[in-house]
Design a protein around this motif. Structure first.
Motif, PDB file in Angstrom:
ATOM      1  N   ASP A 128      -2.193  -6.258  25.885  1.00  0.00           N
ATOM      2  CA  ASP A 128      -2.908  -7.282  26.603  1.00  0.00           C
ATOM      3  C   ASP A 128      -3.693  -8.053  25.710  1.00  0.00           C
ATOM      4  N   LEU A 129      -4.119  -7.560  24.603  1.00  0.00           N
ATOM      5  CA  LEU A 129      -4.963  -8.179  23.496  1.00  0.00           C
ATOM      6  C   LEU A 129      -4.358  -7.932  22.186  1.00  0.00           C
ATOM      7  N   VAL A 130      -4.206  -8.742  21.412  1.00  0.00           N
ATOM      8  CA  VAL A 130      -3.912  -8.633  19.954  1.00  0.00           C
ATOM      9  C   VAL A 130      -4.810  -9.029  18.988  1.00  0.00           C
ATOM     10  N   PHE A 131      -4.914  -8.231  18.085  1.00  0.00           N
ATOM     11  CA  PHE A 131      -5.844  -8.544  16.903  1.00  0.00           C
ATOM     12  C   PHE A 131      -5.024  -8.734  15.702  1.00  0.00           C
ATOM     13  N   LEU A 132      -4.978  -9.997  15.090  1.00  0.00           N
ATOM     14  CA  LEU A 132      -3.797 -10.258  14.253  1.00  0.00           C
ATOM     15  C   LEU A 132      -4.392 -10.779  13.071  1.00  0.00           C
ATOM     16  N   GLU A 133      -3.760 -10.520  11.985  1.00  0.00           N
ATOM     17  CA  GLU A 133      -4.173 -11.176  10.513  1.00  0.00           C
ATOM     18  C   GLU A 133      -3.711 -12.705  10.438  1.00  0.00           C
ATOM     19  N   THR A 175      -2.350 -13.123  26.548  1.00  0.00           N
ATOM     20  CA  THR A 175      -3.631 -14.045  27.137  1.00  0.00           C
ATOM     21  C   THR A 175      -4.895 -14.099  26.052  1.00  0.00           C
ATOM     22  N   LYS A 176      -4.987 -12.859  25.433  1.00  0.00           N
ATOM     23  CA  LYS A 176      -6.160 -12.685  24.664  1.00  0.00           C
ATOM     24  C   LYS A 176      -5.867 -12.260  23.146  1.00  0.00           C
ATOM     25  N   ILE A 177      -6.502 -13.097  22.199  1.00  0.00           N
ATOM     26  CA  ILE A 177      -6.142 -13.148  20.937  1.00  0.00           C
ATOM     27  C   ILE A 177      -7.367 -13.119  19.993  1.00  0.00           C
ATOM     28  N   VAL A 178      -7.209 -12.363  18.886  1.00  0.00           N
ATOM     29  CA  VAL A 178      -8.451 -12.257  17.905  1.00  0.00           C
ATOM     30  C   VAL A 178      -7.660 -12.446  16.608  1.00  0.00           C
ATOM     31  N   LEU A 179      -8.169 -13.522  16.050  1.00  0.00           N
ATOM     32  CA  LEU A 179      -7.551 -13.652  14.422  1.00  0.00           C
ATOM     33  C   LEU A 179      -8.523 -12.923  13.424  1.00  0.00           C
ATOM     34  N   GLY A 180      -7.942 -12.188  12.532  1.00  0.00           N
ATOM     35  CA  GLY A 180      -8.946 -11.281  11.608  1.00  0.00           C
ATOM     36  C   GLY A 180      -8.312 -11.239  10.440  1.00  0.00           C
ATOM     37  N   HIS A 181      -9.211 -10.719   9.603  1.00  0.00           N
ATOM     38  CA  HIS A 181      -8.838 -10.512   7.849  1.00  0.00           C
ATOM     39  C   HIS A 181      -8.635 -12.042   7.349  1.00  0.00           C
ATOM     40  N   TYR A 204      -3.685  -3.583  17.033  1.00  0.00           N
ATOM     41  CA  TYR A 204      -4.512  -3.948  15.925  1.00  0.00           C
ATOM     42  C   TYR A 204      -3.414  -3.878  14.708  1.00  0.00           C
ATOM     43  N   CYS A 205      -3.395  -5.297  14.087  1.00  0.00           N
ATOM     44  CA  CYS A 205      -2.354  -5.551  13.021  1.00  0.00           C
ATOM     45  C   CYS A 205      -2.736  -6.548  12.041  1.00  0.00           C
ATOM     46  N   THR A 206      -3.186  -5.948  10.842  1.00  0.00           N
ATOM     47  CA  THR A 206      -3.550  -6.808   9.650  1.00  0.00           C
ATOM     48  C   THR A 206      -2.935  -6.239   8.476  1.00  0.00           C
ATOM     49  N   ALA A 250       0.610  -1.138  -0.062  1.00  0.00           N
ATOM     50  CA  ALA A 250       0.147  -0.038   0.001  1.00  0.00           C
ATOM     51  C   ALA A 250       0.968   1.255   0.070  1.00  0.00           C
ATOM     52  N   ILE A 251       0.378   2.353   0.136  1.00  0.00           N
ATOM     53  CA  ILE A 251       1.067   3.752  -0.013  1.00  0.00           C
ATOM     54  C   ILE A 251       1.915   3.660   1.117  1.00  0.00           C
ATOM     55  N   GLU A 252       1.286   3.565   2.314  1.00  0.00           N
ATOM     56  CA  GLU A 252       1.917   3.703   3.678  1.00  0.00           C
ATOM     57  C   GLU A 252       0.990   2.862   4.726  1.00  0.00           C
ATOM     58  N   SER A 253       1.291   1.486   4.967  1.00  0.00           N
ATOM     59  CA  SER A 253       0.336   0.962   5.844  1.00  0.00           C
ATOM     60  C   SER A 253       0.900   0.892   7.225  1.00  0.00           C
ATOM     61  N   VAL A 254      -0.178   0.933   8.073  1.00  0.00           N
ATOM     62  CA  VAL A 254       0.477   0.990   9.601  1.00  0.00           C
ATOM     63  C   VAL A 254      -0.482   0.036  10.414  1.00  0.00           C
ATOM     64  N   GLY A 255      -0.212  -0.383  11.580  1.00  0.00           N
ATOM     65  CA  GLY A 255      -0.810  -1.065  12.545  1.00  0.00           C
ATOM     66  C   GLY A 255      -1.129   0.138  13.694  1.00  0.00           C
TER      67      GLY A 255
END
Length: 271
Positions: A169-174, A220-226, A150-152, A132-137
């Protein structure tokens, strides 16, 4: 800690509103206030998803955009027209959004690595490797001191990405694709190459390896996304992580795992 108010802090949650290759948006906060990360699909669906989670649009105090791809900004133009809510993006992404007519007001440039305080939330961006032009989390510090990352949309885990994930404490990861499904699927070869490239998307196995390391570090807390709707399923992504962890860690004892739905089911994860 920004905005900490003893005795008045409400529990913060992450609400995955949309999460797939078709559209992405996530609300982080509580029904009183919070931030929106990305604005995929349409303005109508976005506002409906918020209301389905009992979140009034007025609770959205700012929108943060990860990058310029359509599945992350499709709703932005109409949303920005109807709601006077600040929109933050990195310098290059913000310029592109303005130049292509996605924003007409409330434009707030955020330098990569800069911390922005919105109400009782502190939001800091970091670079992600994506075409992308400039991608961030984003790393978001909550009013009670808890941290969500939040990182996808990243082709691989860089040192910078890993360092930010370790603060959470919580990760939302692709966990975007299964290698076998992608390899044997109907996509054109060039698109398969793009997805699997170091600037494409994160595979189930790469995501699982990073999460293994993070759980060892205390996550201890994970959300898988994208998750790709064509090259993945929630069960395959979950199984990939289970294989990686083996017998070393036990779900619901050592960590909690959630899969972000394609469109909101009302699921919310408390910090």
């Amino acid at each position: 800690m920004p905005g900490f108010r003893k005795g008045r802090v409400k529990l913060s949650r992450i609400y995955p509103l949309f999460s797939s290759s078709s559209g992405n948006s996530c609300f982080i906060g509580n029904p009183s206030e919070g931030i929106l990360i990305d604005a995929g699909l349409s303005c109508r669906k976005l506002t409906q998803a918020l209301l389905q989670n009992d979140i009034p649009v007025e609770a959205v105090k700012a929108v943060f955009i990860t990058h310029d791809h359509t599945d992350h900004i499709a709703a932005l133009k109409v949303f920005n027209k109807h709601y006077d809510i600040p929109v933050y993006a990195s310098a290059k992404t913000m310029r592109w959004l303005i130049d292509h007519g996605h924003l007409s007001r409330g434009c707030c440039q955020q330098e990569v690595g800069e911390e922005i305080v919105v109400g009782d939330f502190a939001i800091k961006s970091f670079k992600t490797p994506h075409d992308a032009i400039e991608s961030v989390g984003y790393k978001i510090e909550m009013p009670d001191g808890k941290t969500c990352v939040y990182c996808t949309d990243l082709g691989h885990v860089t040192k910078e990405v890993d360092e930010n994930l370790r603060l959470a404490d919580l990760v939302f990861l692709e966990s975007n694709y299964d290698e076998n499904l992608l390899r044997n699927g109907p996509y054109p070869f060039a698109l398969k190459q793009r997805i699997a490239s170091p600037d494409g998307h994160l595979s189930n196995s790469a995501s699982a390896k990073e999460l293994h390391s993070l759980i060892e570090n205390g996550l201890t807390k994970i959300v898988l996304g994208h998750l790709s709707r064509e090259n993945n399923t929630p069960q395959i992504a979950e199984n990939s992580l289970m294989r990686e962890l083996g017998d070393e860690f036990t779900r619901n004892r050592d960590y909690l795992l959630y899969i972000a739905p394609v469109e909101t089911t009302g699921m919310a994860v408390t910090f």
